[in-house]
Motif scaffolding. Structure first.
Motif, PDB file in Angstrom:
ATOM      1  N   PRO A   1       6.957  -6.641 -10.883  1.00 53.22           N
ATOM      2  CA  PRO A   1       7.827  -5.983 -12.120  1.00 53.22           C
ATOM      3  C   PRO A   1       9.088  -5.362 -11.867  1.00 53.22           C
ATOM      4  O   PRO A   1       9.270  -4.882 -10.715  1.00 53.22           O
ATOM      5  N   SER A   2       9.930  -5.191 -12.723  1.00 54.11           N
ATOM      6  CA  SER A   2      11.102  -4.337 -12.706  1.00 54.11           C
ATOM      7  C   SER A   2      10.759  -3.017 -12.286  1.00 54.11           C
ATOM      8  O   SER A   2       9.930  -2.325 -12.703  1.00 54.11           O
ATOM      9  N   GLY A   3      11.576  -2.546 -11.194  1.00 52.19           N
ATOM     10  CA  GLY A   3      11.237  -1.057 -10.678  1.00 52.19           C
ATOM     11  C   GLY A   3      10.442  -0.989  -9.680  1.00 52.19           C
ATOM     12  O   GLY A   3      10.029   0.086  -9.384  1.00 52.19           O
ATOM     13  N   THR A   4       9.655  -2.195  -9.050  1.00 50.20           N
ATOM     14  CA  THR A   4       8.545  -2.153  -8.114  1.00 50.20           C
ATOM     15  C   THR A   4       9.288  -1.701  -7.016  1.00 50.20           C
ATOM     16  O   THR A   4      10.256  -2.030  -6.332  1.00 50.20           O
ATOM     17  N   LYS A   5       8.476  -0.513  -6.421  1.00 52.33           N
ATOM     18  CA  LYS A   5       9.068   0.011  -5.077  1.00 52.33           C
ATOM     19  C   LYS A   5       7.655   0.151  -4.150  1.00 52.33           C
ATOM     20  O   LYS A   5       7.026   1.108  -4.313  1.00 52.33           O
ATOM     21  N   LEU A   6       7.835  -0.630  -3.031  1.00 55.27           N
ATOM     22  CA  LEU A   6       6.566  -0.650  -2.343  1.00 55.27           C
ATOM     23  C   LEU A   6       7.185  -0.057  -1.074  1.00 55.27           C
ATOM     24  O   LEU A   6       8.032  -0.593  -0.433  1.00 55.27           O
TER      25      LEU A   6
ATOM     26  N   LEU B   1       1.497   1.251   0.556  1.00 57.22           N
ATOM     27  CA  LEU B   1       0.351   0.368   1.084  1.00 57.22           C
ATOM     28  C   LEU B   1       0.030   0.862   2.468  1.00 57.22           C
ATOM     29  O   LEU B   1       0.656   1.024   3.417  1.00 57.22           O
ATOM     30  N   THR B   2      -1.413   1.083   2.589  1.00 62.10           N
ATOM     31  CA  THR B   2      -1.592   1.723   4.071  1.00 62.10           C
ATOM     32  C   THR B   2      -2.221   0.630   4.911  1.00 62.10           C
ATOM     33  O   THR B   2      -2.432  -0.579   4.207  1.00 62.10           O
ATOM     34  N   ALA B   3      -2.535   0.997   6.040  1.00 63.16           N
ATOM     35  CA  ALA B   3      -2.679  -0.319   7.075  1.00 63.16           C
ATOM     36  C   ALA B   3      -3.762  -1.015   6.503  1.00 63.16           C
ATOM     37  O   ALA B   3      -4.756  -0.615   6.178  1.00 63.16           O
ATOM     38  N   GLY B   4      -3.777  -2.156   6.760  1.00 67.55           N
ATOM     39  CA  GLY B   4      -4.827  -3.319   6.700  1.00 67.55           C
ATOM     40  C   GLY B   4      -4.131  -4.703   6.020  1.00 67.55           C
ATOM     41  O   GLY B   4      -2.946  -4.540   5.837  1.00 67.55           O
ATOM     42  N   THR B   5      -5.019  -5.409   5.717  1.00 66.97           N
ATOM     43  CA  THR B   5      -4.464  -6.758   5.234  1.00 66.97           C
ATOM     44  C   THR B   5      -4.954  -7.003   3.854  1.00 66.97           C
ATOM     45  O   THR B   5      -5.976  -6.826   3.301  1.00 66.97           O
ATOM     46  N   PHE B   6      -3.977  -7.133   2.904  1.00 57.91           N
ATOM     47  CA  PHE B   6      -3.557  -7.315   1.438  1.00 57.91           C
ATOM     48  C   PHE B   6      -3.605  -9.126   1.045  1.00 57.91           C
ATOM     49  O   PHE B   6      -2.719  -9.662   1.890  1.00 57.91           O
TER      50      PHE B   6
ATOM     51  N   LYS C   1       1.567   6.750  -5.786  1.00 56.11           N
ATOM     52  CA  LYS C   1       0.319   6.225  -5.793  1.00 56.11           C
ATOM     53  C   LYS C   1       0.222   5.358  -4.240  1.00 56.11           C
ATOM     54  O   LYS C   1       1.304   5.205  -3.531  1.00 56.11           O
ATOM     55  N   THR C   2      -1.037   5.511  -3.856  1.00 55.83           N
ATOM     56  CA  THR C   2      -1.372   4.925  -2.519  1.00 55.83           C
ATOM     57  C   THR C   2      -2.277   3.770  -2.675  1.00 55.83           C
ATOM     58  O   THR C   2      -3.256   3.964  -3.541  1.00 55.83           O
ATOM     59  N   LEU C   3      -2.105   2.721  -1.991  1.00 55.65           N
ATOM     60  CA  LEU C   3      -3.125   1.623  -2.184  1.00 55.65           C
ATOM     61  C   LEU C   3      -3.808   1.221  -0.892  1.00 55.65           C
ATOM     62  O   LEU C   3      -2.890   0.719  -0.081  1.00 55.65           O
ATOM     63  N   SER C   4      -4.781   0.940  -0.957  1.00 52.23           N
ATOM     64  CA  SER C   4      -5.501   0.313   0.455  1.00 52.23           C
ATOM     65  C   SER C   4      -5.992  -1.167   0.015  1.00 52.23           C
ATOM     66  O   SER C   4      -6.405  -1.458  -1.025  1.00 52.23           O
ATOM     67  N   PRO C   5      -6.115  -2.013   0.989  1.00 50.29           N
ATOM     68  CA  PRO C   5      -6.764  -3.222   0.851  1.00 50.29           C
ATOM     69  C   PRO C   5      -8.021  -3.176   0.201  1.00 50.29           C
ATOM     70  O   PRO C   5      -8.835  -2.290   0.763  1.00 50.29           O
ATOM     71  N   SER C   6      -8.453  -4.207  -0.741  1.00 47.96           N
ATOM     72  CA  SER C   6      -9.807  -4.217  -1.269  1.00 47.96           C
ATOM     73  C   SER C   6     -10.597  -5.063  -0.509  1.00 47.96           C
ATOM     74  O   SER C   6     -11.902  -5.013  -0.844  1.00 47.96           O
TER      75      SER C   6
END
Length: 547
Positions: free
Chosen positions: A223-228, A210-215, A183-188
């Motif tokens: 959660p267990s198994g989180t890989k960022l 996590l793509t460039a930007g401010t989260f 999965k890819t996530l950008s700031p909302s």
């Protein structure tokens, strides 16, 4: 110029003269003739050899074995801080020049260490340490294992020692595949907790990029198994005011990783809102609980969590410590910098075993860079390894092994290799075990550690002789006591030992083996009734020994 003879079997015309084809050392050239051909391999680096040429589909190919895949022009391992991709600890490299000079510990300021021997150009080795800056800007020294037993602390020889990383390049071992996250996530643009949790769930145990930007996040429990995976340009910051003892990331579930993707490794986790609020609370309400406003750590590892991996990003303006170990096993922390927090860069306040910290710079904080100080009542063990960690410009000091609250039911096994404290305001390396007959067992060993420009003592202990041993091997102390800090807990020397309130015990339990002291305001101060204490080495060129 290397010449090889290749007979094209399709030709039987012996009356024809041989044709010459030049092949660059990368290994092939077109050839559309049908006669004997003399192959000239051009530009072959020293130490490389050529194999038997082959011909197929109009192309002559000459295999070349250099022991190293020649890097693109202008590319090598040169770096004075975070290693470039492919030249990190555990990677395989080879020398570009011939010969490769293998050296001992660099001199103060990053000059050449003693020459231990050489290796032929192209010889493969394994990186075992992060860079130590050279005196030449932009370059570093890295310990390389060319075979046999070798670690970052030596002993150094022709097969294990420091090599200038501008003389190293990736060896051609197939690099690991580029990670493609599920999965890819950008700031909302708003608060991102829900989106991040949703992406982690949808990734099914695989990574989320996590793509460039401010989260913007409120307090978060991965959660267990989180890989960022944090791309360059990612900023993760606090949203709203947290509780006084609320952590930004509470890591209580195992197998969690936060990894900077590079190549700049400039992702940041920060708490600007709570950092400013904590400073304001202390300034305006001191005399109440606000004076103790220092527990909003950026990362807190608690509840016996295991398998935590944090690497290649930065912690900034945390409301407490950048990283706090309370109760963990098996954490791996690599090149995580931590700066200008309310409290320490890193801290250990509870049981923590089987952890490894490699690289990273803990700097510009109001207290110590790294404070290993378990709370009262802790009965667990503190066991881990520190490789090439740096502290600098911290007001309170560099690293403190503050083990005074532990009892004999706890075991200590800490090894610090290549630790460096530079211009820290207090003691560069401090060590404590309490002042009576109750102390943890085991040892703290500091190999090839350096303290430069400490405000107070270079290395200082307030401890009795019982319990764990504090051991320094090849410690370097330069220009200590730069601020001439004084008080009951200082000796104003390069090496200091006290036990101001010993009850039923004597001061001691420390070894300084082969220490080198340069400049500063005094060599060492040890109470006359010290036991189990040894000092050997030099102070401004003159031999020193104790007892």
């Amino acid at each position: 110029m290397h010449k090889l003879f290749l007979l094209i079997a399709l030709l039987a015309a012996s009356t024809l003269s041989a044709q010459t084809v030049q092949v660059p050392y990368s290994g092939q050239a077109p050839y559309n003739g049908s006669m004997s051909v003399q192959v000239q391999v051009t530009g072959l680096p020293s130490g490389c050899s050529v194999g038997t040429p082959t011909y197929a589909n109009g192309t002559i190919a000459v295999p070349v074995n250099c022991g190293v895949v020649p890097p693109p022009v202008g590319t090598n391992c040169a770096s004075s801080t975070t290693p470039v991709t492919g030249c990190t600890i555990g990677s395989t490299v080879a020398g570009i020049n011939n010969p490769v000079n293998v050296r001992g510990t660099p001199t103060a300021g990053g000059g050449n260490g003693p020459l231990m021997g050489t290796q032929p150009g192209g010889t493969k080795g394994t990186i075992v340490s992060n860079p130590v800056p050279q005196s030449t800007a932009g370059k570093g020294w890295q310990v390389v294992n060319f075979g046999g037993t070798c670690n970052a602390a030596g002993p150094y020889s022709a097969t294990c020692g420091y090599v200038g990383n501008d003389n190293l390049a990736p060896s051609g071992v197939t690099p690991p595949p580029v990670t493609t996250c599920a999965k890819t996530l950008s700031p909302s643009g708003g608060v991102d907790n829900a989106g991040l949790l949703s992406a982690i769930s949808a990734a099914g145990g695989k990574c989320v990029e996590l793509t460039a930007g401010t989260f913007n996040l409120t307090p978060f429990i991965p959660p267990s198994g989180t890989k960022l995976v944090l791309d360059d340009g990612v900023v993760i910051q606090d949203s709203g005011i947290f509780g006084r003892t609320t952590y930004f990331f509470t890591v209580q579930n195992s197998n969690v990783s936060f990894v900077g993707a590079g190549p700049l490794f400039n992702a940041i986790v920060r708490m600007p809102t709570n950092y400013a609020n904590a400073q304001r609370e202390v300034a305006t309400h001191c005399g109440t609980d606000a004076c103790d406003y220092e527990y909003q750590h950026c990362f807190a590892l608690i509840n016996g969590v295991s398998g935590v991996v944090l690497s290649n990003f930065n912690l900034l303006n945390c409301g407490g410590d950048g990283l706090n170990f309370q109760n963990t096993s098996g954490a791996t922390i690599t090149n995580v910098n931590s700066a200008t927090n309310i409290r320490q860069g890193y801290s250990v306040t509870g049981p923590a075993t089987n952890w490894t910290i490699t690289g990273g710079n803990l700097h510009d904080g109001p207290l110590s860079g790294f404070d290993i100080e378990p709370d009262s009542g802790i009965s667990g063990n503190i066991q881990g390894t520190i490789n090439n960690l740096q502290t600098n410009n911290n007001k309170g000091g560099g690293t403190s092994f503050g083990l005074m609250n532990l009892t004999s039911s706890s075991n200590i096994n800490i090894v610090a290799n290549g630790f460096a404290s530079t211009n820290d305001g207090g003691t560069g390396i401090a060590f404590w075990n309490g002042s009576n007959n109750v102390a943890p067992t085991g040892s703290v060993t500091c190999n090839n550690c350096k303290v430069t420009g400490s405000g107070a003592d270079g290395a200082y202990g307030q401890r009795s002789s019982v319990g764990y041993q504090m051991i320094f091997n090849n410690l370097s102390v330069t220009n200590s006591n730069s601020k001439q800090n004084s008080g009951s807990n200082q000796t104003n020397t390069a090496l200091g030992l006290q036990c101001n309130s010993c009850s039923g015990a004597q001061p001691g339990g420390v070894q300084f083996n082969n220490v080198t002291i340069t400049g500063g305001n005094g060599c060492f101060s040890v109470p006359s009734n010290s036991v189990s204490t040894k000092i050997s080495g030099t102070c401004n060129g003159k031999a020193i020994n104790y007892p």
